[in-house]
Design a protein around this motif. Structure first.
Motif, PDB file in Angstrom:
ATOM      1  N   THR A 400      -8.409   5.837   7.554  1.00 43.12           N
ATOM      2  CA  THR A 400      -7.245   6.009   6.699  1.00 43.12           C
ATOM      3  C   THR A 400      -7.018   4.744   5.857  1.00 43.12           C
ATOM      4  O   THR A 400      -7.711   3.736   6.016  1.00 43.12           O
ATOM      5  N   GLU A 402      -4.486   2.814   6.125  1.00 39.24           N
ATOM      6  CA  GLU A 402      -4.047   1.772   7.053  1.00 39.24           C
ATOM      7  C   GLU A 402      -5.233   1.150   7.789  1.00 39.24           C
ATOM      8  O   GLU A 402      -5.253  -0.062   8.043  1.00 39.24           O
ATOM      9  N   ASP A 403      -6.215   1.988   8.123  1.00 38.20           N
ATOM     10  CA  ASP A 403      -7.406   1.438   8.782  1.00 38.20           C
ATOM     11  C   ASP A 403      -8.145   0.488   7.848  1.00 38.20           C
ATOM     12  O   ASP A 403      -8.631  -0.565   8.273  1.00 38.20           O
ATOM     13  N   TYR A 405      -6.864  -1.242   5.486  1.00 40.84           N
ATOM     14  CA  TYR A 405      -6.050  -2.459   5.349  1.00 40.84           C
ATOM     15  C   TYR A 405      -6.187  -3.353   6.579  1.00 40.84           C
ATOM     16  O   TYR A 405      -6.282  -4.570   6.466  1.00 40.84           O
ATOM     17  N   ASP A 406      -6.211  -2.748   7.742  1.00 39.73           N
ATOM     18  CA  ASP A 406      -6.221  -3.537   8.972  1.00 39.73           C
ATOM     19  C   ASP A 406      -7.601  -4.060   9.343  1.00 39.73           C
ATOM     20  O   ASP A 406      -7.722  -5.156   9.880  1.00 39.73           O
TER      21      ASP A 406
END
Lengths: 426, 103
Positions: A400, A402-403, A405-406
């Motif tokens: 995703t 968020e994945d 980004y992280d």
């Protein structure tokens, strides 16, 4: 060696000690229970929570249990009660004093001789509380309206009021709540205003969440029905090929519109095309794909670099695909190709190559989503763009936003930079 | 290949890797996947994750012809399955890191 007698006596002594200790424990437990019972007996805690004992008087305010005759001031309530009984006995005539019995609120109770009207406090030998005795054979004639009150359970929570007024106060509130309920609208229909956490007049949270879900679905369909901006629609019209009346056409427009008018304009300038394949004719209907896959099961979409054509199956638009969305992924490859001119830009970009190499070496902060993204920088860049532009389009997404980004912050920043730069120059 | 499994902690600045590992996982061609986790519930969760078939994408074609993919199901018991399972640990709220690595 020890003397057996000494051993025996020492064992007996231990047994005695244990017996004494256990008996002491039992006695101590009995004393504790007795104290506890005595303490409970003094308290009238039938309707008052024990938590009140932990509260100060300043916190209790009008909920002070003393007002309800709970603790040490219960003697005040008792004295008020006795004075009331005395006054009533005086009013209803001294002629009935010899009977020693009087009726109050449907209850016949033993009333002793009225005390002298002096300033002295009543003697402690007098009965503190009149014991209510139910008289069935002799119904009260003077106050018939008070008779039903005897069948009701004792209302221990009511404040101490005069006995003569209890009948009026019992009968009056029974008729009041009905018109109030009729006048008030249904609580679910009222606008939400969360004044107190204990206020459940607005309904339960489950109802509100259901309404929110329904509203979100309606909002999603409303967004699909909204017309696109004119400049974006013009670019999409030059980019897309296929049956514009198909059900997947507006969905494909929305997905491609996430790239922005600038990126789409660049792709149009580089002669990129997006073909929506009709339902039933899969990717293998295209000769190039059939030559590559053979009898395989290629689904969703494909990108043909020679003709700069992005193929999209309509089945991929009718239902959320699993893992990732092929439209975003393969058009990202087309964008990559358009950026690079004759060759893919990801194969030339130092940023993409550095991130790709860091992921391959397993350096901290760089992770491949899966083995497919690690095939080449082209796949790696396309997967990063798909993750960046995805908005919960697929079922059980592999990677995703968020994945990205992280776990691959540098690639997230690079894609964001490219996307903003491409749409700024438009 | 020995990896320590760390929990992912949700913070204000995205997810962070927890300091203390919950267990370890390793791959050996002779023994296969070796999972060690003291917590029984987490062990059951991880064991199921590493012993389940994983659908993976297979790249087909190339820049000279066509770029597309096919889905394939990976059976457990191979190093590739182990790597794919490790790369998808974040969906369970964990992440695997080699011993001594620092983020």
């Amino acid at each position: 060696m020890l003397d057996p007698l000494f051993t025996l006596s020492s064992q007996n002594q231990r047994l005695t000690e244990n017996t004494q200790r256990s008996s002491d424990a039992v006695r101590t437990q009995a004393l504790k229970e007795g104290k506890e019972k005595g303490r409970r007996g003094n308290l009238d805690s039938t309707e008052i929570s024990s938590d009140l004992n932990q509260m100060g008087e300043d916190l209790l305010g009008s909920m002070d249990p003393d007002l309800f005759g709970r603790s040490g001031r219960s003697s005040l309530f008792k004295r008020l009660w006795e004075e009331t009984v005395e006054q009533e006995a005086e009013e209803e005539g001294e002629g009935e004093e010899e009977s020693g019995r009087r009726h109050r609120d449907g209850l016949l109770m033993e009333v002793p001789e009225p005390p002298d009207e002096s300033d002295e406090p009543p003697p402690p030998e007098e009965p503190a509380r009149p014991s209510p005795v139910l008289d069935v054979s002799e119904p009260p004639a003077s106050r018939p309206e008070a008779a039903p009150a005897t069948d009701e359970p004792p209302r221990t929570g009511s404040p101490p009021v005069l006995p003569g007024r209890e009948v009026l106060e019992f009968s009056a509130p029974e008729k009041k709540p009905a018109p109030q309920v009729e006048k008030e609208p249904p609580s679910m229909a009222r606008p939400t205003s969360q004044g107190s956490l204990l206020d459940i007049s607005e309904g339960f949270l489950l109802h509100e969440s259901t309404v929110e879900f329904e509203a979100a679905d309606e909002a999603a369909t409303a967004v699909e029905a909204e017309p696109l901006p004119a400049h974006l629609e013009a670019v999409l019209a030059a980019l897309m090929q296929g049956d514009s009346r198909s059900t997947g056409w507006p969905r494909l427009q929305r997905l491609l519109g996430r790239f922005g008018a600038g990126v789409l304009g660049l792709c149009v300038a580089q002669k990129v095309r997006v073909c929506l394949l009709p339902r039933g004719s899969g990717l293998r209907s295209h000769p190039t794909v059939r030559a590559v896959v053979g009898q395989g099961k290629a689904r969703g979409g494909a990108y043909l670099p020679e003709s700069r054509t992005c193929l999209v199956e309509e089945e991929a638009l009718s239902a959320p695909p699993w893992g990732f969305h092929p439209v975003l992924f393969y058009f990202a490859q087309a964008w990559d190709h358009a950026l690079g001119g004759e060759e893919f830009a990801s194969l030339q970009s130092a940023a993409v190559k550095a991130s790709f190499d860091a992921c391959r070496r397993g350096l901290p902060g760089h992770t491949f989503p899966d083995g497919f993204a690690g095939e080449s920088p082209v796949h790696y860049f396309a997967q990063a763009v798909e993750s960046y532009l995805a908005e919960n389009d697929s079922t059980d997404p592999l990677w995703t936003r968020e994945d990205l980004y992280d776990f691959d912050r540098s690639m997230f920043s690079y894609v964001e930079y490219l996307w903003r730069q491409g749409n700024r120059t438009a | 290949m020995n990896l320590l499994i760390h929990p992912l902690l949700k913070t204000r600045d995205g997810r962070k890797i927890g300091e203390f590992p919950i267990g370890s996982v390793s791959w050996d061609a002779a023994t296969g996947t070796v999972l060690d986790c003291p917590d029984r519930d987490l062990f059951r969760l991880l064991h199921r994750h590493f012993s389940w078939p994983i659908p993976v994408r297979r790249a087909r074609g190339g820049p000279a012809s066509a770029l597309l993919h096919e889905w394939e199901e990976l059976a457990p018991g191979s190093e590739e399955h182990f790597r794919e399972a490790v790369s998808r640990l974040h969906r369970l709220g964990f992440v695997a890191r080699p011993l001594g690595s620092q983020d």
